[in-house]
Design a protein around this motif. Sequence first.
Motif, short mmCIF file in Angstrom:
data_model
loop_
_atom_site.label_atom_id
_atom_site.label_comp_id
_atom_site.label_asym_id
_atom_site.label_seq_id
_atom_site.Cartn_x
_atom_site.Cartn_y
_atom_site.Cartn_z
N PRO A 69 0.81 -1.23 0.00
CA PRO A 69 0.00 0.00 0.00
C PRO A 69 0.84 1.28 0.00
O PRO A 69 0.52 2.23 -0.70
N LEU A 70 1.95 1.26 0.74
CA LEU A 70 2.77 2.46 0.84
C LEU A 70 3.38 2.80 -0.52
O LEU A 70 3.42 3.95 -0.94
N GLU A 72 2.18 1.91 -3.39
CA GLU A 72 1.10 2.29 -4.31
C GLU A 72 0.91 3.80 -4.28
O GLU A 72 0.97 4.48 -5.30
N GLY A 73 0.69 4.34 -3.06
CA GLY A 73 0.44 5.76 -2.94
C GLY A 73 1.59 6.60 -3.46
O GLY A 73 1.41 7.53 -4.24
N GLU A 74 2.82 6.23 -3.05
CA GLU A 74 3.95 7.11 -3.38
C GLU A 74 4.40 6.95 -4.82
O GLU A 74 4.82 7.91 -5.45
N LEU A 76 2.46 6.02 -7.50
CA LEU A 76 1.50 6.60 -8.45
C LEU A 76 1.46 8.12 -8.31
O LEU A 76 1.48 8.85 -9.30
N ALA A 77 1.44 8.62 -7.06
CA ALA A 77 1.40 10.07 -6.89
C ALA A 77 2.73 10.70 -7.30
O ALA A 77 2.77 11.80 -7.84
N TYR A 80 3.05 11.09 -11.18
CA TYR A 80 1.70 11.46 -11.60
C TYR A 80 1.52 11.59 -13.12
O TYR A 80 0.66 10.92 -13.70
N VAL A 83 1.86 8.24 -15.02
CA VAL A 83 0.78 7.29 -14.73
C VAL A 83 -0.51 7.76 -15.39
O VAL A 83 -1.24 6.96 -15.99
N ALA A 142 10.83 12.61 3.63
CA ALA A 142 10.67 11.63 4.70
C ALA A 142 9.20 11.40 5.06
O ALA A 142 8.83 10.33 5.53
N ASP A 143 8.34 12.40 4.82
CA ASP A 143 6.93 12.23 5.16
C ASP A 143 6.16 11.50 4.05
O ASP A 143 4.93 11.41 4.11
N GLY A 144 6.89 11.00 3.05
CA GLY A 144 6.24 10.25 1.99
C GLY A 144 5.70 11.14 0.89
O GLY A 144 5.01 10.69 -0.02
N HIS A 145 6.07 12.43 0.96
CA HIS A 145 5.54 13.40 0.02
C HIS A 145 6.54 13.58 -1.12
O HIS A 145 7.73 13.72 -0.88
N VAL A 146 6.06 13.52 -2.37
CA VAL A 146 6.93 13.73 -3.52
C VAL A 146 6.68 15.14 -4.04
O VAL A 146 5.55 15.48 -4.39
N VAL A 149 6.35 17.73 -10.16
CA VAL A 149 6.31 16.69 -11.19
C VAL A 149 7.43 16.87 -12.21
O VAL A 149 7.65 16.01 -13.05
#
Lengths: 335, 416
Positions: A69-70, A72-74, A76-77, A80, A83, A142-146, A149
Amino acid sequence: MELAWYALLGAFFATYLVLGGYDYGVGLLLARRTDPARRRAALNAVGPFFLGNEVWLVAAVGLLFGAFPLLEGELLAGLYPAVVGALAGVILVTVGVQLRSRPAGDRARATWDRVVVVGSLLAALGWGAVLAGMLQGVPLHADGHVAGVSHLFTPFVAAAGLAVVALVAAHGATFLALRLPAADAEPTARTARRLVPVALAAVGTAAVLGLLSDRVRAAVQRPAVGVLLLGLLVAALLAARVALARRRPGLAFAATAIALAVPVALVGATLWPYALVSTVDAGASLTVADAAASGPTLRLLGWLTVPLLPALLGFQAMCWWVFRGRTDGRAPVYW
Amino acid sequence: MDTLLLARLQFATTTSIHFLFVVVTLGLVTLLVGLQTAWVLTDKPAYERLTRFWGQLYVINYVLGIATGIVMEFQFGLNWSGLSRYVGNVFGAPLAIETLVAFFLESTFLGMWIFGWHRLRRGVHLALLYGVAITAYASAFWIMVANSWLQNPVGYEVRDGIAHLTDFTALLTNPSLGMALGHVIAAALLVGGMLMAAVSAGHLLRRTPDFALHRTALRIGLVTAALSITMVQGFGFAQFGPVGEVQPTKFGGGPGADALVAEWTARFGLGDYTPPVLASVGLGFMILIGFSLGTLWLLLPLLWRDWIIRLRFPLWLLLFALPLPFVAAILGWIAREVGRQPWVAYGLLPTDQAVSGVGPGVMLASLIGFTLLLGTLAVTNWVLMARHAARGAADPALGRRPEHPPADPRPEPAFA
């Protein structure tokens, strides 16, 4: 445990690229086939397999969501635009192929065929860009934020996208050489033979640009495996060329199928133990183990889905067996 | 415009379009199973022609169901990466099971069913359709398991801010699941029945040559619709109890809702924890439509001696009532989904923590792009369906004999 699930995920996505790849390859080749009857023959050569091919993507993303799941989110986002491009392409092909023969007029059908061509191009470019985007890393914090783009727009990503376009075109032409009636297969085999060197050149360009890219060099953990798999890809393409020249379309199809599956293995194996490498903060890189769902979820998925895998493969194999051989004018025509 | 609102709009748009198609898929496939079974058992050409005609409409409708479904699946990762980060361990499992166990097989079977006419033995061909139907219902079940978990998270524990699965059976016995699943399936049957009745009514009004065929379909459709509207109402009202218990804020205030809001304020800080009024307004209209469609029962006695066809105005009624179940289906989902705002997972994960970190520009472009793409494709799809419905059952492309010239209007003989 995580490795097994990661391998299963890779296997599903690679199978999608191989099977969906010839859908898109045939879609691209519609641009060159101007005669409506020949277009329809090409689409109905894919015919019964089409829905069963596209669904491997849905299954791969389902597996990605359930088991990683982790990631998947990071993933695909983080990628962006690539995808979204691939997704738009997949939708256009899915809808175009199934609806193109519902209107009776040639002009409406020609319009739908253009939709299929554009969709195939977008899908192949998009998946190439996704794989290349993984290989060159994303600015993952580190917070999972990319952030942003623009990191995606590099020469390497463009070259990799084009390489996948060339690969699926060669793969699609080889599929048609295998499946169309013998009389029609001959010119298609010639097209396939011309497309293989183009694919080789495109893969070579992407490889050189990848080697020159600092980000790729920094992200890759196992360069030796990468070079080895790149060698396998080139060898598969050369084998396809030889097989086509010797009129062995079955062997050639197996070879181009390997050529489309290898990039997935290459990305997965060279980044291992990471799934997504950060270009801004080494500590933020996501390992496969961290990205995986926790133990109880994986065990549940294992109990519920793995025993059913033989059934999934069995019914796909049934489809291939029932509709084996060249199309002969006796099979129903629907697309 | 902020990213959150745009992402929510995109989810609402995609889900609504998706549901308009899947509800037809689920309803029609059930009726098709009946038609093809009747054909195989009785060997009557009429049932073969009905299977082909309705099968073709079903297959055209299915196209957009897949296309929008793929967007739905990707949207979780693209726009809601927080969802997979915080609750993916639990929420991802039913979705993964749905794609692997249900949808994967559904598509594989459908491809073989479409191209298997005249090629497979009739029993095998029928078995494939049963496979399509069973996996379609399985899909609906697992999707509702996933959705019900978002409505009422159960069977998990939070460690380090992330939800972990502890008890999967709790997901399957979720109080917000059972009645909702029945409600959705009954609604799908209602839509399928109404569609079949309305299209046949159109042909009977136009006095197309296939009188007997469309008369049969009208009767099947009307009876299905009447039976299922009662089920829709029953399962619908049965939901108020369990849903009101697990989601006190959904249907307006009350002591339970006030206590919950106070608890959330203590845990998550100040905020607006009441869902927008839009949700309950929609609910009111949906109930109104539900009651109006209950009058379908009044048309059933008119089936005697074909009075429904001789009087003609009941046929017009059926034709004009066709949009109603679709509108009600969308309003129902709005009530269920908007009613859990501001949460993605009720009382566990607020929407603003679940949305991806992409910029509003990218999100806006994605919203406009996908809305235009899916909207255009949906409208095109409906136009094609309407044209094929109007063209009648003379010679659908589905199940046409390969050597058969396409212009030949003769009815198909049964294939042994």
